[in-house]
Motif scaffolding. Structure first.
Motif, PDB file in Angstrom:
ATOM      1  N   LEU A 113      44.091  48.602  43.157  1.00 44.64           N
ATOM      2  CA  LEU A 113      42.857  48.433  43.477  1.00 44.64           C
ATOM      3  C   LEU A 113      43.026  47.283  45.085  1.00 44.64           C
ATOM      4  CD1 LEU A 113      40.190  49.967  43.978  1.00 44.64           C
ATOM      5  CD2 LEU A 113      39.231  47.910  42.577  1.00 44.64           C
ATOM      6  N   ASN A 114      42.790  48.054  46.213  1.00 44.45           N
ATOM      7  CA  ASN A 114      42.721  47.032  47.347  1.00 44.45           C
ATOM      8  C   ASN A 114      41.272  47.745  47.744  1.00 44.45           C
ATOM      9  OD1 ASN A 114      44.114  45.360  47.752  1.00 44.45           O
ATOM     10  ND2 ASN A 114      46.154  46.512  48.331  1.00 44.45           N
ATOM     11  N   ALA A 115      40.400  47.276  47.523  1.00 45.92           N
ATOM     12  CA  ALA A 115      38.841  47.882  48.115  1.00 45.92           C
ATOM     13  C   ALA A 115      38.477  46.955  49.142  1.00 45.92           C
ATOM     14  CB  ALA A 115      37.576  47.941  46.124  1.00 45.92           C
ATOM     15  N   THR A 116      38.432  45.468  48.996  1.00 46.31           N
ATOM     16  CA  THR A 116      37.705  44.954  49.374  1.00 46.31           C
ATOM     17  C   THR A 116      38.117  43.503  50.443  1.00 46.31           C
ATOM     18  OG1 THR A 116      37.639  42.704  48.233  1.00 46.31           O
ATOM     19  CG2 THR A 116      35.530  44.500  47.493  1.00 46.31           C
ATOM     20  N   LYS A 117      37.803  42.970  51.474  1.00 40.91           N
ATOM     21  CA  LYS A 117      38.258  42.325  52.450  1.00 40.91           C
ATOM     22  C   LYS A 117      38.904  41.013  51.321  1.00 40.91           C
ATOM     23  CE  LYS A 117      36.067  40.115  54.628  1.00 40.91           C
ATOM     24  NZ  LYS A 117      35.104  39.804  55.991  1.00 40.91           N
ATOM     25  N   GLU A 118      38.302  40.931  50.249  1.00 38.53           N
ATOM     26  CA  GLU A 118      38.470  39.667  48.940  1.00 38.53           C
ATOM     27  C   GLU A 118      39.692  39.683  48.387  1.00 38.53           C
ATOM     28  OE1 GLU A 118      34.756  39.459  50.716  1.00 38.53           O
ATOM     29  OE2 GLU A 118      35.678  40.272  49.029  1.00 38.53           O
ATOM     30  N   ASP A 119      40.083  41.108  48.583  1.00 38.43           N
ATOM     31  CA  ASP A 119      41.626  42.272  47.780  1.00 38.43           C
ATOM     32  C   ASP A 119      42.084  41.835  48.163  1.00 38.43           C
ATOM     33  OD1 ASP A 119      39.499  42.901  45.128  1.00 38.43           O
ATOM     34  OD2 ASP A 119      39.563  44.374  45.978  1.00 38.43           O
ATOM     35  N   ARG A 120      42.143  42.340  49.728  1.00 40.15           N
ATOM     36  CA  ARG A 120      43.509  42.040  50.547  1.00 40.15           C
ATOM     37  C   ARG A 120      43.396  40.493  51.143  1.00 40.15           C
ATOM     38  NH1 ARG A 120      40.148  46.439  51.872  1.00 40.15           N
ATOM     39  NH2 ARG A 120      39.177  45.313  53.420  1.00 40.15           N
ATOM     40  N   ASN A 121      43.002  39.827  51.093  1.00 34.17           N
ATOM     41  CA  ASN A 121      42.620  38.257  51.548  1.00 34.17           C
ATOM     42  C   ASN A 121      43.437  37.988  50.717  1.00 34.17           C
ATOM     43  OD1 ASN A 121      41.857  38.718  53.959  1.00 34.17           O
ATOM     44  ND2 ASN A 121      39.458  37.612  53.125  1.00 34.17           N
ATOM     45  N   SER A 122      43.854  37.757  49.471  1.00 34.66           N
ATOM     46  CA  SER A 122      43.855  37.285  47.935  1.00 34.66           C
ATOM     47  C   SER A 122      45.729  37.444  48.039  1.00 34.66           C
ATOM     48  CB  SER A 122      43.378  37.402  46.852  1.00 34.66           C
ATOM     49  OG  SER A 122      44.446  38.955  46.658  1.00 34.66           O
ATOM     50  N   GLY A 123      46.000  38.818  49.095  1.00 30.48           N
ATOM     51  CA  GLY A 123      47.515  39.033  48.712  1.00 30.48           C
ATOM     52  C   GLY A 123      48.212  38.820  47.590  1.00 30.48           C
ATOM     53  N   GLY A 124      47.635  39.244  46.112  1.00 26.82           N
ATOM     54  CA  GLY A 124      48.204  39.279  45.312  1.00 26.82           C
ATOM     55  C   GLY A 124      48.654  40.728  45.000  1.00 26.82           C
ATOM     56  N   THR A 125      47.358  41.881  45.195  1.00 27.46           N
ATOM     57  CA  THR A 125      47.873  43.256  45.120  1.00 27.46           C
ATOM     58  C   THR A 125      49.519  43.723  46.267  1.00 27.46           C
ATOM     59  OG1 THR A 125      45.864  43.489  46.762  1.00 27.46           O
ATOM     60  CG2 THR A 125      45.608  43.251  44.068  1.00 27.46           C
ATOM     61  N   LYS A 126      49.021  42.701  47.920  1.00 26.92           N
ATOM     62  CA  LYS A 126      50.186  43.319  48.130  1.00 26.92           C
ATOM     63  C   LYS A 126      51.076  43.134  47.980  1.00 26.92           C
ATOM     64  CE  LYS A 126      51.996  44.487  52.897  1.00 26.92           C
ATOM     65  NZ  LYS A 126      53.197  43.883  52.358  1.00 26.92           N
TER      66      LYS A 126
END
Length: 501
Positions: free
Chosen positions: A81-94
């Motif tokens: 899940l990449n739902a929020t800006k915080e998800d994307r900023n952390s870089g982990g899911t990418k």
């Protein structure tokens, strides 16, 4: 094909961080970044998923996540899940998605450790002890899907469940576990409560903080399946952070300019409620209590520039009941002699991964308040210090290796960059009339404020330090050496020359 036993249940048995995960009996793993795992779980039955967890950091989390998946080969589907800006900023899911799409290669981690580096623009690695063939088997046998909302995550999970109901999906192999090294730090004796660290920039202060915690911090278990080293009530003072922030070159901070530009909005701007996001600091400051507290402070200081009540709070008494309380609790802005300072209290502070970004966000808030006061009034204030009070200042065990590397590479360099201006003033040492005479003067103007005399250098040093308890440690050490030298000259009749041979 119809499954003969569509009610078959599996049990996810993680090797690492078991208390941070939610467990089901299915074959789908759901991974989020900063979106809370409960926001997914409440829409699903336990039979629909194997595990749901959050991946906060690519460098600290993926290695353990991959190990857990290898230990549970019944997991055949992965929803990221990449739902929020915080998800994307952390870089982990990418980085996790890149592992499955692009693979890995031999390389070195930030600490120089030989490891498997994920082929990604985001740094992420897996211990070399994990067998490469097992990693390839994992990549080939999991069906991975990226989603961009909680609704889509739930739908995709159920789509995968439907596949398992139509045909039996066997585990891709047997559970695999690989040894993992643990780092045991050496801790020196030191004070547990009440610490003061000062630096010109956030980067300099951060290195000093990390060194202090790693050297004398108490090792304690956490509620997150690990340990941390902790100091209680650590005050950090940043005196001269430039506008736009200072980033060293090469950058050794755990954040860069691009991340900070995204992060600043979480402190400066209000944000509407979003499912899966507990709070942002900006939302707590701007609207949570029905008032824009930042605007209140600006108006307060314009009307009463020396007010001692320009206060903002992020703590809600309901946080005791519902959990997920903000780490940043209290902000106080003060103007003294045309200089604006900001003091922030944080109840719990990850000093390695979070403090530098916290400090830059708070500095941006301080700058915003200063600029708004200047734009709306005749006050043109200087930027004063940023002060943070971290009631629990800690570094987690999964960063200790990186901490050791940082200290080795940066602390000695920073320690050599001494500023000899002590707020306690200067000390002129002379030998006259058969005694050692020490004259204390104010910094800058050189006004005499105290005089000490005697023949015993240790007694003199204790008297000086008792009268000026905030004297810098290196300054008191210098005084000790000079007083001993003056004492020897007094005994031998040689001419004493301060700072001379």
């Amino acid at each position: 094909m119809t499954v003969t036993d569509s009610t078959k249940q599996y049990h996810y048995r993680p090797s690492h961080k078991p208390n941070q995960l939610l467990y089901g009996t299915g074959q789908v793993a759901v991974v989020t970044g900063w979106t809370v795992k409960q926001a997914i779980a409440k829409h699903l039955q336990q039979s629909e998923y194997a595990v749901i967890g959050q991946l906060y950091s690519p460098t600290r989390g993926i290695n353990l996540l991959i190990r857990n998946l290898l230990a549970n080969p019944h997991v055949r589907f992965l929803v990221v899940l990449n739902a929020t800006k915080e998800d994307r900023n952390s870089g982990g899911t990418k980085c996790l998605l890149d592992f499955f799409e692009h693979g890995f290669a031999a390389g070195s981690s930030d600490t120089g450790k030989h490891c498997w580096m994920i082929r990604s623009s985001i740094s992420g690695y897996i211990d070399m002890e994990v067998d490469a063939f097992a990693l390839e088997q994992l990549r080939q046998n999991l069906v991975v899907k990226e989603v961009f909302s909680i609704t889509e995550a739930v739908e995709q999970t159920r789509n995968f469940v439907a596949v398992t109901q139509q045909q039996e999906i066997q585990p891709w192999g047997v559970p695999l576990e690989f040894p993992i090294e643990s780092v045991v730090p050496t801790v020196l004796p030191g004070t547990r409560y009440g610490h003061r660290i000062e630096g010109k920039t956030i980067a300099e202060t951060w290195v000093k903080i990390i060194h202090r915690i790693k050297t004398t911090g108490t090792i304690r278990p956490t509620g997150y399946d690990g340990q941390w080293q902790e100091l209680i009530d650590l005050m950090a003072i940043v005196t001269d952070e430039p506008e736009g922030f200072y980033f060293p070159e090469p950058n050794y901070l755990p954040c860069d300019r691009a991340f900070i530009q995204e992060y600043l909005s979480q402190i400066l701007d209000d944000q509407p409620y979003r499912e899966g996001v507990k709070y942002t600091y900006g939302q707590r400051l701007r609207s949570h209590f029905g008032r824009d507290q930042v605007e209140q402070v600006i108006q307060k200081l314009i009307g009463e520039i020396d007010a001692a009540s320009a206060v903002m709070t992020l703590w809600d008494v309901k946080d005791h009941e519902k959990g997920g309380s903000p780490c940043l609790n209290h902000i106080w802005v003060r103007v003294v002699e045309q200089e604006i300072s900001l003091t922030a209290t944080l109840r719990s502070n990850d000093m390695f991964s979070a403090w530098a970004a916290n400090a830059m966000g708070l500095r941006a808030l301080q700058q915003h308040i200063r600029d708004e006061i200047a734009a709306r009034s005749s006050y043109d204030l200087r930027m004063g210090p940023l002060i943070t009070m971290s009631q629990s200042a800690h570094i987690y065990d999964d960063t200790w290796e990186n901490v050791d590397r940082l200290i080795k590479q940066q602390y000695a360099v920073i320690s050599k960059q001494l500023d000899y201006n002590d707020p306690c003033g200067n000390f002129l040492i002379e030998v006259t009339d058969g005694e050692i005479v020490v004259t204390q003067t104010t910094p800058g103007s050189g006004e005499v404020v105290a005089c000490y005399s005697g023949k015993n250098p240790l007694k003199l040093l204790r008297e000086i330090c008792a009268a000026s308890p905030s004297i810098r440690p290196d300054h008191s050490g210098y005084l000790g050496m000079e007083l001993q030298k003056a004492s020897e000259c007094l005994k031998t009749g040689k001419l004493y020359n301060q700072d001379g041979k």
